[in-house]
Motif scaffolding. Structure first.
Motif, short mmCIF file in Angstrom:
data_model
loop_
_atom_site.label_atom_id
_atom_site.label_comp_id
_atom_site.label_asym_id
_atom_site.label_seq_id
_atom_site.Cartn_x
_atom_site.Cartn_y
_atom_site.Cartn_z
N ARG A 162 4.19 5.55 -5.61
CA ARG A 162 4.18 5.55 -7.08
C ARG A 162 3.08 6.44 -7.64
NH1 ARG A 162 2.99 6.59 -11.27
NH2 ARG A 162 3.08 5.43 -13.24
N LEU A 163 1.87 6.30 -7.13
CA LEU A 163 0.73 7.03 -7.70
C LEU A 163 0.82 8.52 -7.44
CD1 LEU A 163 -2.11 4.53 -6.72
CD2 LEU A 163 -1.09 4.84 -8.98
N LEU A 164 1.40 8.91 -6.32
CA LEU A 164 1.48 10.32 -5.97
C LEU A 164 2.82 10.94 -6.37
CD1 LEU A 164 -0.20 10.16 -2.43
CD2 LEU A 164 -1.24 10.83 -4.62
N GLY A 165 3.73 10.14 -6.93
CA GLY A 165 5.02 10.67 -7.33
C GLY A 165 5.85 11.17 -6.17
N LEU A 189 -7.03 -3.80 -4.26
CA LEU A 189 -7.02 -2.39 -4.63
C LEU A 189 -5.63 -1.95 -5.10
CD1 LEU A 189 -9.24 -0.87 -1.79
CD2 LEU A 189 -9.87 -1.27 -4.18
N VAL A 190 -4.59 -2.42 -4.41
CA VAL A 190 -3.23 -2.11 -4.83
C VAL A 190 -2.96 -2.67 -6.23
CG1 VAL A 190 -0.79 -2.63 -4.40
CG2 VAL A 190 -2.26 -1.88 -2.53
N THR A 191 -3.39 -3.91 -6.45
CA THR A 191 -3.17 -4.55 -7.76
C THR A 191 -3.85 -3.75 -8.87
OG1 THR A 191 -3.05 -6.73 -6.71
CG2 THR A 191 -3.48 -6.66 -9.09
N VAL A 239 0.84 -1.21 0.00
CA VAL A 239 0.00 0.00 0.00
C VAL A 239 0.88 1.25 0.00
CG1 VAL A 239 -1.59 1.37 1.41
CG2 VAL A 239 -2.02 -1.07 1.06
N VAL A 240 1.92 1.25 0.82
CA VAL A 240 2.84 2.39 0.86
C VAL A 240 3.54 2.55 -0.49
CG1 VAL A 240 4.96 3.28 1.89
CG2 VAL A 240 3.19 2.27 3.34
N PHE A 241 4.00 1.44 -1.05
CA PHE A 241 4.67 1.47 -2.36
C PHE A 241 3.74 2.06 -3.41
CE2 PHE A 241 5.96 -0.17 -6.44
CZ PHE A 241 7.34 -0.18 -6.39
N ALA A 242 2.49 1.59 -3.44
CA ALA A 242 1.53 2.10 -4.43
C ALA A 242 1.27 3.58 -4.22
CB ALA A 242 0.23 1.30 -4.34
N GLY A 243 1.16 4.01 -2.98
CA GLY A 243 0.93 5.42 -2.71
C GLY A 243 2.08 6.29 -3.20
N SER A 291 -3.28 -0.14 -13.45
CA SER A 291 -3.81 0.97 -14.26
C SER A 291 -2.70 1.86 -14.80
CB SER A 291 -4.80 1.80 -13.44
OG SER A 291 -4.13 2.53 -12.41
N VAL A 292 -1.55 1.93 -14.12
CA VAL A 292 -0.46 2.77 -14.60
C VAL A 292 0.58 1.99 -15.39
CG1 VAL A 292 -0.76 4.47 -12.78
CG2 VAL A 292 0.83 2.57 -12.42
N VAL A 293 0.61 0.68 -15.22
CA VAL A 293 1.61 -0.15 -15.89
C VAL A 293 1.08 -0.74 -17.20
CG1 VAL A 293 2.90 -2.32 -15.71
CG2 VAL A 293 2.88 -0.71 -13.80
#
Length: 340
Positions: free
Chosen positions: A45-48, A90-92, A39-43, A97-99
């Protein structure tokens, strides 16, 4: 023959025995830790939000994080840890969606005008055999060649192997080890400076290419910012990417080609692309084919090598080519330049 009745099943809603609870706690704790990390990793990445070491190099492996999150979601579902499973699903979905768009083919840009066949390759400290480079240039009928990690010895070897006959014009910023770069072309070149050396970093020579029949002008930069492999190189990495020319809808056509030491999961590279560039591999559905390492460190392959063109340029299907002697794959694409 009568048999003794077995233990009757626990009634629905009966409390779970304490012994079973104790056995499940380590699995639950492990699942929660994995989920929190993803979840932290996804956050990030998504928020830059990646800043510094080791977050920046870790972000290069975002496509693999999708697989890890999906596998973890399946496992936690089997273990019936539903809250954790939902978080992992949700993380997946978010990371997919970005990959995923990098693996989907988009319509080519329709452009009529002169064509330029471009090849870029990191020669790995100049250790790639010159004959291999020249053979690839000949086979692909390359018009413009952008090389990184070019040493003076490699330049001499390329000349002896016949590169000067194929691409007689060169902007040579060779240097020892990984510090050098060069641009070679069949058409005349004019040196336009070096944004890498301007900031005291690795060479990133920039050249104007005089393409017959093209009046707007073509400018090519051989890209090679510092690698973000250690804490001390983080500023040089980001400064290198920021020093590259931004895209424009007027004036000379801009092409950035080389080893960016970054993937489209890095906010710095996305900011550069968002200025008006198109990543040709990602646009044509091969943006997840790893370019490094090849015959190098035992790491999963990531996409560090790119060709970025401004939005006025058309291009065909890019080729990702393994070159013996380099830890990077070469990237080749035929560009179509606007007539004006």
């Amino acid at each position: 023959m009568d048999t003794a009745p077995g233990p009757s099943p626990a009634p629905a809603g009966a409390p779970v025995p304490e012994s079973r609870r104790r056995r499940s706690r380590p699995m639950t704790a492990s699942a929660v830790l994995v989920a929190v990390g993803l979840v932290v990793f996804a956050g990030v990445r998504l928020l830059g939000l990646e800043r510094g070491f080791p977050l920046v190099p870790l972000l290069a492996y975002t496509p693999y994080a999708v697989l890890v999150a999906l596998s973890a979601a399946v496992l936690t579902a089997l273990l019936r840890r539903w809250t954790v499973t939902v978080a992992l699903v949700l993380v997946t979905v978010a990371l997919t969606s970005v990959v995923l768009p990098r693996a989907l083919t988009s319509d080519p840009v329709a452009v009529e005008g002169p064509r330029v066949r471009l090849l870029t390759l990191n020669t790995h400290f100049g250790h790639t055999p010159p004959e291999n480079v020249v053979e690839l240039v000949r086979d692909l009928r390359v018009d413009v060649l952008a090389l990184q990690e070019v040493t003076p010895e490699l330049v001499e070897g390329l000349s002896e192997a016949g590169l000067d006959e194929l691409l007689p014009h060169v902007v040579d910023h060779s240097a020892p080890a990984a510090a050098g770069g060069s641009v070679h072309a069949v058409h005349p070149l004019t040196a336009l400076g070096d944004p890498g050396r301007d900031i005291g970093s690795l060479a990133m020579p920039r050249a104007a290419v005089e393409v017959p029949g093209h009046t707007a002008g073509l400018e090519v930069t051989s890209v090679h910012p510092m690698s973000p492999r250690r804490p001390s190189s983080m500023d040089a990495w980001s400064d290198g990417l920021r020093a590259l020319p931004r895209a424009s809808k007027t004036g000379p056509v801009q092409v950035l080609a080389g080893d960016f030491n970054a993937t489209l999961d890095h906010a710095e590279l996305r900011a550069l692309v968002d200025s008006g560039y198109v990543d040709v591999a990602a646009h044509r559905g091969v943006g997840l084919r790893g370019t490094w390492p090849v015959d190098g460190p035992p790491l999963p392959k990531v996409v560090l090598d790119h060709v970025l063109v401004d939005s006025r340029v058309g291009f065909g299907e890019p080729l990702v080519v393994t070159v013996e002697g380099s830890t990077h794959r070469a990237l080749f694409v035929e560009l179509t330049l606007p007539e004006e």
